[in-house]
Scaffold this motif. Structure first.
Motif, short mmCIF file in Angstrom:
data_model
loop_
_atom_site.label_atom_id
_atom_site.label_comp_id
_atom_site.label_asym_id
_atom_site.label_seq_id
_atom_site.Cartn_x
_atom_site.Cartn_y
_atom_site.Cartn_z
N TRP A 240 1.93 82.33 90.96
CA TRP A 240 0.84 83.00 91.66
C TRP A 240 -0.48 82.71 90.95
O TRP A 240 -0.52 82.50 89.75
CB TRP A 240 1.06 84.52 91.67
CG TRP A 240 2.19 84.97 92.53
CD1 TRP A 240 2.15 85.27 93.88
CD2 TRP A 240 3.53 85.18 92.12
NE1 TRP A 240 3.39 85.66 94.31
CE2 TRP A 240 4.26 85.61 93.26
CE3 TRP A 240 4.20 85.05 90.91
CZ2 TRP A 240 5.61 85.92 93.21
CZ3 TRP A 240 5.55 85.35 90.86
CH2 TRP A 240 6.24 85.76 92.00
N LEU A 241 -1.56 82.73 91.74
CA LEU A 241 -2.92 82.60 91.21
C LEU A 241 -3.68 83.89 91.50
O LEU A 241 -3.53 84.47 92.59
CB LEU A 241 -3.63 81.41 91.86
CG LEU A 241 -3.08 80.02 91.53
CD1 LEU A 241 -3.69 78.98 92.46
CD2 LEU A 241 -3.38 79.67 90.08
N SER A 242 -4.52 84.31 90.57
CA SER A 242 -5.26 85.56 90.73
C SER A 242 -6.72 85.33 91.14
O SER A 242 -7.42 86.29 91.46
CB SER A 242 -5.23 86.36 89.43
OG SER A 242 -5.88 85.66 88.39
N ARG A 243 -7.19 84.11 91.11
CA ARG A 243 -8.59 83.80 91.44
C ARG A 243 -8.68 83.36 92.90
O ARG A 243 -7.81 82.65 93.40
CB ARG A 243 -9.10 82.70 90.50
CG ARG A 243 -10.58 82.36 90.67
CD ARG A 243 -10.96 81.23 89.73
NE ARG A 243 -10.91 81.66 88.34
CZ ARG A 243 -11.91 82.21 87.69
NH1 ARG A 243 -13.07 82.40 88.31
NH2 ARG A 243 -11.78 82.57 86.44
N ASP A 244 -9.76 83.77 93.60
CA ASP A 244 -9.94 83.40 95.00
C ASP A 244 -9.97 81.89 95.21
O ASP A 244 -9.40 81.36 96.15
CB ASP A 244 -11.23 84.00 95.56
CG ASP A 244 -11.12 85.51 95.76
OD1 ASP A 244 -10.02 85.98 96.08
OD2 ASP A 244 -12.14 86.20 95.60
N GLY A 245 -10.66 81.19 94.32
CA GLY A 245 -10.77 79.76 94.42
C GLY A 245 -10.85 79.14 93.04
O GLY A 245 -11.03 79.84 92.03
N PRO A 246 -10.71 77.83 92.94
CA PRO A 246 -10.73 77.16 91.64
C PRO A 246 -12.13 77.11 91.04
O PRO A 246 -13.13 77.30 91.74
CB PRO A 246 -10.23 75.75 91.97
CG PRO A 246 -10.65 75.54 93.39
CD PRO A 246 -10.52 76.89 94.05
N LEU A 247 -12.20 76.86 89.74
CA LEU A 247 -13.48 76.65 89.07
C LEU A 247 -14.12 75.36 89.58
O LEU A 247 -15.34 75.25 89.66
CB LEU A 247 -13.27 76.57 87.56
CG LEU A 247 -12.64 77.80 86.92
CD1 LEU A 247 -12.27 77.51 85.47
CD2 LEU A 247 -13.58 78.98 87.00
N ALA A 248 -13.29 74.39 89.91
CA ALA A 248 -13.72 73.13 90.50
C ALA A 248 -12.50 72.46 91.11
O ALA A 248 -11.36 72.78 90.77
CB ALA A 248 -14.36 72.21 89.45
N SER A 249 -12.75 71.55 92.03
CA SER A 249 -11.66 70.82 92.66
C SER A 249 -12.10 69.36 92.83
O SER A 249 -13.25 69.11 93.21
CB SER A 249 -11.33 71.43 94.02
OG SER A 249 -10.22 70.79 94.62
N LYS A 250 -11.21 68.43 92.52
CA LYS A 250 -11.59 67.01 92.51
C LYS A 250 -10.43 66.14 92.99
O LYS A 250 -9.26 66.53 92.90
CB LYS A 250 -11.96 66.58 91.09
CG LYS A 250 -12.99 67.46 90.41
CD LYS A 250 -13.18 67.11 88.94
CE LYS A 250 -14.11 68.10 88.26
NZ LYS A 250 -14.36 67.77 86.83
N PHE A 251 -10.77 64.96 93.45
CA PHE A 251 -9.80 63.90 93.70
C PHE A 251 -9.86 62.95 92.50
O PHE A 251 -10.94 62.43 92.18
CB PHE A 251 -10.12 63.12 94.97
CG PHE A 251 -9.80 63.84 96.25
CD1 PHE A 251 -8.61 64.53 96.41
CD2 PHE A 251 -10.69 63.80 97.32
CE1 PHE A 251 -8.31 65.18 97.60
CE2 PHE A 251 -10.41 64.44 98.51
CZ PHE A 251 -9.21 65.14 98.65
#
Length: 207
Positions: free
Chosen positions: A55-66
């Motif tokens: 499970w993740l507790s944060r709404d979204g990531p700190l950053a997202s990358k390809f």
């Protein structure tokens, strides 16, 4: 010479041997949610066979990358990797470290040594990359409730694009190596583009 991500670049502690004791299993991200009332479950994910769940507790990531580096290509069997960055404290596994396999790429050992690749020990589905302070999760296995929620994990950019094996036409910034620390590359035109698998591209915005 092809440059790949080093331990320093990924933010991991060089040569940090973590398997000399079992203490790391009681620390994030391997601590379970059992008895942890302060952990709010926002997102859930599981491997292909379902034996590993987190499970993740944060709404979204700190950053997202390809990421298009050759290591990701080889270890994921795909042209590039979609990675979302979280703090280790943002993650809880249902069964802790049980059922997980570890791979330390620099010395090709199957030990929990940072940085390391983490996967399901049964179906071998990739779960995350673990660094010293952060983890890179793979959103492809997260169970999103709808398309709007999935947008929270949309990548902001491409990294190590000079090592790509396929051209991507999405208008996102494309960095030759790490974002903010390398050259921005031009997006190859769709018409007449001639990508050769495995051949690094060297276009940059200054040309």
């Amino acid at each position: 010479m092809v440059v790949t991500r080093s331990e320093t670049q990924t933010g991991a502690q060089t040569g940090a041997v973590q398997n000399s004791s079992e203490g790391w299993k009681q620390q994030p991200p391997y601590r379970t949610t059992e008895g942890d009332e302060g952990f709010e479950k926002k997102w859930t994910a599981h491997c292909h066979c379902g034996r590993v769940r987190y499970w993740l507790s944060r709404d979204g990531p700190l950053a997202s990358k390809f990421c298009h580096c050759v290591d990701c290509q080889a270890l994921h069997g795909a042209p590039f990797q979609w990675a979302a960055i979280f703090h280790k404290e943002d993650l809880r596994f249902e069964s802790g470290a049980e059922g997980l396999a570890f791979y330390h790429a620099p010395d090709k050992s199957t030990t929990h040594r940072l940085p390391c690749k983490v996967s399901c020990a049964y179906c071998h589905a990739p779960i995350m990359d673990e660094g010293r302070n952060m983890v890179l999760m793979f959103p492809g296995i997260i169970k999103f409730s709808d398309a709007e929620h999935k947008k929270l994990f949309d990548p902001q950019c491409h990294i190590f694009y000079s090592q790509r094996v396929v051209d991507i036409h999405d208008g996102k910034p494309k960095w030759s190596k790490l974002d903010g620390k390398s050259e921005l590359m031009k997006e190859v035109e769709r018409e007449g583009s001639n990508t050769i698998l495995g051949e690094p591209k060297n276009e940059n915005m200054q040309d």
